[in-house]
Design an enzyme around this catalytic site. Structure first.
Site, PDB file in Angstrom:
ATOM      1  N   ASP A 269      10.823   4.299  -7.725  1.00 30.86           N
ATOM      2  CA  ASP A 269      11.141   5.317  -8.728  1.00 30.86           C
ATOM      3  C   ASP A 269      12.455   5.982  -8.302  1.00 30.86           C
ATOM      4  O   ASP A 269      13.159   5.488  -7.411  1.00 30.86           O
ATOM      5  CB  ASP A 269       9.970   6.307  -8.902  1.00 30.86           C
ATOM      6  CG  ASP A 269       9.759   7.230  -7.709  1.00 30.86           C
ATOM      7  OD1 ASP A 269      10.413   7.027  -6.668  1.00 30.86           O
ATOM      8  OD2 ASP A 269       8.936   8.156  -7.827  1.00 30.86           O
ATOM      9  N   HIS A 270      12.783   7.112  -8.931  1.00 28.94           N
ATOM     10  CA  HIS A 270      14.038   7.804  -8.643  1.00 28.94           C
ATOM     11  C   HIS A 270      14.070   8.367  -7.221  1.00 28.94           C
ATOM     12  O   HIS A 270      15.140   8.480  -6.626  1.00 28.94           O
ATOM     13  CB  HIS A 270      14.261   8.920  -9.655  1.00 28.94           C
ATOM     14  CG  HIS A 270      13.110   9.871  -9.790  1.00 28.94           C
ATOM     15  ND1 HIS A 270      11.859   9.461 -10.229  1.00 28.94           N
ATOM     16  CD2 HIS A 270      12.991  11.195  -9.534  1.00 28.94           C
ATOM     17  CE1 HIS A 270      11.040  10.500 -10.244  1.00 28.94           C
ATOM     18  NE2 HIS A 270      11.703  11.560  -9.817  1.00 28.94           N
TER      19      HIS A 270
ATOM     20  N   CYS B 165       8.351   5.080  -3.355  1.00 24.97           N
ATOM     21  CA  CYS B 165       8.436   6.306  -4.140  1.00 24.97           C
ATOM     22  C   CYS B 165       8.565   7.445  -3.131  1.00 24.97           C
ATOM     23  O   CYS B 165       8.977   7.201  -1.986  1.00 24.97           O
ATOM     24  CB  CYS B 165       7.271   6.460  -5.125  1.00 24.97           C
ATOM     25  SG  CYS B 165       5.633   6.660  -4.412  1.00 24.97           S
TER      26      CYS B 165
ATOM     27  N   THR C 205       6.196   9.315  -1.600  1.00 24.55           N
ATOM     28  CA  THR C 205       5.216   9.140  -0.517  1.00 24.55           C
ATOM     29  C   THR C 205       4.827   7.680  -0.317  1.00 24.55           C
ATOM     30  O   THR C 205       4.195   7.353   0.690  1.00 24.55           O
ATOM     31  CB  THR C 205       3.915   9.891  -0.860  1.00 24.55           C
ATOM     32  OG1 THR C 205       3.451   9.385  -2.125  1.00 24.55           O
ATOM     33  CG2 THR C 205       4.140  11.391  -0.947  1.00 24.55           C
ATOM     34  N   GLY C 206       5.107   6.835  -1.291  1.00 21.61           N
ATOM     35  CA  GLY C 206       4.621   5.456  -1.296  1.00 21.61           C
ATOM     36  C   GLY C 206       3.239   5.351  -1.905  1.00 21.61           C
ATOM     37  O   GLY C 206       2.743   4.246  -2.150  1.00 21.61           O
TER      38      GLY C 206
ATOM     39  N   HIS D 171      -4.875  -9.126   8.564  1.00 26.73           N
ATOM     40  CA  HIS D 171      -6.299  -9.001   8.226  1.00 26.73           C
ATOM     41  C   HIS D 171      -6.560  -8.864   6.725  1.00 26.73           C
ATOM     42  O   HIS D 171      -7.601  -9.296   6.241  1.00 26.73           O
ATOM     43  CB  HIS D 171      -6.909  -7.772   8.933  1.00 26.73           C
ATOM     44  CG  HIS D 171      -7.032  -7.951  10.417  1.00 26.73           C
ATOM     45  ND1 HIS D 171      -7.747  -7.101  11.215  1.00 26.73           N
ATOM     46  CD2 HIS D 171      -6.522  -8.910  11.249  1.00 26.73           C
ATOM     47  CE1 HIS D 171      -7.681  -7.500  12.480  1.00 26.73           C
ATOM     48  NE2 HIS D 171      -6.933  -8.588  12.527  1.00 26.73           N
ATOM     49  N   ASN D 172      -5.657  -8.203   6.011  1.00 23.44           N
ATOM     50  CA  ASN D 172      -5.912  -7.901   4.594  1.00 23.44           C
ATOM     51  C   ASN D 172      -5.040  -8.715   3.652  1.00 23.44           C
ATOM     52  O   ASN D 172      -5.140  -8.556   2.435  1.00 23.44           O
ATOM     53  CB  ASN D 172      -5.702  -6.399   4.326  1.00 23.44           C
ATOM     54  CG  ASN D 172      -6.310  -5.525   5.410  1.00 23.44           C
ATOM     55  OD1 ASN D 172      -5.591  -4.917   6.203  1.00 23.44           O
ATOM     56  ND2 ASN D 172      -7.630  -5.504   5.490  1.00 23.44           N
TER      57      ASN D 172
ATOM     58  N   HIS E 292     -11.508 -12.878   7.695  1.00 17.80           N
ATOM     59  CA  HIS E 292     -10.775 -11.916   6.866  1.00 17.80           C
ATOM     60  C   HIS E 292     -10.716 -12.376   5.404  1.00 17.80           C
ATOM     61  O   HIS E 292     -10.722 -11.560   4.484  1.00 17.80           O
ATOM     62  CB  HIS E 292      -9.374 -11.711   7.431  1.00 17.80           C
ATOM     63  CG  HIS E 292      -9.376 -11.225   8.845  1.00 17.80           C
ATOM     64  ND1 HIS E 292      -9.935 -10.025   9.206  1.00 17.80           N
ATOM     65  CD2 HIS E 292      -8.931 -11.800   9.991  1.00 17.80           C
ATOM     66  CE1 HIS E 292      -9.822  -9.861  10.519  1.00 17.80           C
ATOM     67  NE2 HIS E 292      -9.219 -10.923  11.014  1.00 17.80           N
TER      68      HIS E 292
HETATM   69  C1  RB5 Z   1       7.946  12.001  -7.811  1.00 21.59           C
HETATM   70  O1  RB5 Z   1       8.246  13.369  -7.773  1.00 21.59           O
HETATM   71  C2  RB5 Z   1       6.839  11.699  -6.836  1.00 21.59           C
HETATM   72  O2  RB5 Z   1       5.635  12.184  -7.318  1.00 21.59           O
HETATM   73  C3  RB5 Z   1       6.754  10.209  -6.569  1.00 21.59           C
HETATM   74  O3  RB5 Z   1       7.948   9.735  -6.038  1.00 21.59           O
HETATM   75  C4  RB5 Z   1       5.674   9.740  -5.597  1.00 21.59           C
HETATM   76  O4  RB5 Z   1       5.752  10.432  -4.382  1.00 21.59           O
HETATM   77  C5  RB5 Z   1       4.316   9.689  -6.122  1.00 21.59           C
HETATM   78  O5  RB5 Z   1       3.360   9.303  -5.437  1.00 21.59           O
END
Ligand code: RB5
Length: 141
Positions: free
Chosen positions: A8-9, A65, A67-68, A98-99, A133
């Site tokens: 994402d951005h 993103c 947090t991922g 494993h996964n 696995h």
């Molecule tokens: C965007 O603000 C944020 O929510 C996104 O990048 C991500 O962290 C979502 O899980």
């Protein structure tokens, strides 16, 4: 080895240097966006990458993103996808062994570029061990 990438951005700031680095390492990279830091929605890119991985158009996917987390949750909705969020290399390596994870997700607000490279290298180089696995993976359904 063909790798699809997406973000994402917020993840864009990691996706761009990682794309360059993967190409330098000799991987074929398919960039499915986003193309800038202009605000967008992470499920779009999680699903885009997951679709090409699930269809075997690429070998692996790497997504970003903030947090991922969000983008990995979206990717995991696609049948055949096993996406993992990692912020350290040990889990990344074991998630492949494993996964049999086929998508790696990372957060640009959580880790920096050099750690991301370390995580990606461990993950790409690791191989699924199969055996017990495989049986467990079949139990996900
Ligand atoms: C965007 O603000 C944020 O929510 C996104 O990048 C991500 O962290 C979502 O899980």
């Amino acid at each position: 080895m063909k790798i699809a990438i997406g973000s994402d951005h917020v993840g864009f700031i990691l996706k761009e240097p990682i794309k360059k680095w993967l190409i330098e390492l000799g991987y074929q990279v398919v960039d499915l966006g986003a193309d800038s830091e202009e605000r967008t929605d992470y499920p779009i890119y999680g699903k885009k990458v997951a679709d090409v991985v699930a269809k075997n158009e690429v070998n692996l996917g790497i997504i970003f993103c903030g947090t991922g987390v969000g983008i990995s949750l979206a990717a995991n909705k696609v049948d055949g996808i096993r996406a993992v969020v990692c912020s350290e290399p040990y889990s990344a390596k074991l998630s492949k062994e494993h996964n049999n994870t086929n998508i790696l997700s990372m957060g640009s607000r959580v880790i920096g570029l050099e750690l991301a490279k370390m995580i990606i290298k461990e993950w790409i180089d690791a191989e699924f061990e199969g055996g017990r696995h495989q049986k467990r993976i079949e139990m996900y359904k």
